[in-house]
Design an enzyme around this catalytic site. Sequence first.
Site, PDB file in Angstrom:
ATOM      1  N   ALA A 209       0.809  -1.228   0.000  1.00  0.00           N
ATOM      2  CA  ALA A 209       0.000   0.000   0.000  1.00  0.00           C
ATOM      3  C   ALA A 209       0.839   1.273   0.000  1.00  0.00           C
ATOM      4  CB  ALA A 209      -0.927  -0.005   1.213  1.00  0.00           C
ATOM      5  N   CYS A 332      22.023   0.551   1.272  1.00  0.00           N
ATOM      6  CA  CYS A 332      22.942   0.887   2.352  1.00  0.00           C
ATOM      7  C   CYS A 332      22.561   0.023   3.539  1.00  0.00           C
ATOM      8  CB  CYS A 332      22.749   2.348   2.690  1.00  0.00           C
ATOM      9  SG  CYS A 332      24.069   3.034   3.641  1.00  0.00           S
TER      10      CYS A 332
END
Length: 393
Positions: A209, A332
């Site tokens: 969503a 990262c």
Amino acid sequence: MKGIQMARRVYLDHNATAPLLDAARDAMVAALGRPAGNPSSPHAFGGAARLDLESSRREVAALLGGDEHEIVFVSGGTEADNLAIQGSARAWTAAGRAPGHLIASAVEHPAVIESCRYLESTGWRLTLMPVDRAGRVAPSELRAALRSDTALVSIMAANNETGALQPIEELAEVCRAAGIPMHVDAVQAAGRLPLDVRRLGADMVSISAHKMGGPVGIGGLWVKGSRSVKPLLLGGGQEARRRPGTEPVALAAGFAAAVRSARERLADSSIQRLRDRMERELAGAIPGLVVNAAGATRLSNTSSLTLPGVDAEAMVIRMDLAGFAISTGSACSTGAARPSHVLAAMGLNRDQSASTIRVSLGQSTTSDDIETFVPALSAAAAALRGAGVGGKA
Ligand code: PLP
């Protein structure tokens, strides 16, 4: 943000998460305002919650062209991917078979790759399909990788880092011809381009969503017909025995509102026009700039840009201080930048990967945003170029 004074902030990181739409917030507030009830309870309160939940399920199914009974509400894209892959593997071994073979592309989201790797540690075999320079899997190579014990193929519709679209219909046809089920991670594609699960030819499709302006904390797995997927959690029999736990009715209402809004905008090409203009202007202003996956059909909102000689992490920080939210092209983790597995699979080297940023537009992006972003990025690139990759700028 305390302490940093800025005239205005521009959010260009919609692939990380899209701002909550007013319609989604209103739908959730309305749902939370209704009397509490567990959708599984037999009384009137439970019945009302059930009606709400099922109405949301119908909306989500309509986005994908699926049947409402085929939608399993889960906590997000990560869980949808885990359920598709590990739930299929459990169904496979529950039928008395030894662990089989899985195929995924080398550019999948970690939710897919790590699910496959986990299964690999339990005796499954895994093939990660290579991709071309634009990030696509070749249908002929997929055909060659299929084995008699292949239990599942998982290939994403659109890549989160580059926006590159896979030739899903052709890949699904390869799977269908061999009688092997296919899962499609459509977390970035859903709501951004028309998706019809029957036309795609997939067996399972993951969506989330918050990538389309709905709330964080809910997603869906579309599972074709009566295909067997074993739950990953132990508990009650909710979600057709595929995902136990009391259903989040208000989150589902927010999801449904975001889906409605996304469906209304599917034919709107204004984001693509802004993105294309941005890429053209940046290419004119930044020498050597490369648009990754430019050779593929791409999501209309995503730009993966390699700026040779520029440290992408320094760029993200500098742009943040200037009021623009973008991201690095490489994932990262624990504070240490690792080269993106997506860019590496596409043939970019470490330096190119370390010089790659992702800019992702969305419904809230205005032409003003792009007009201010282009000169800001160009100036930052010129300033950082002297510092070089890994520099301290
Ligand atoms: N799959 C793709 C392609 C994604 O981009 C993401 C999120 O970035 C996910 C799965 C995971 O979705 P979620 O954040 O809803 O868990």
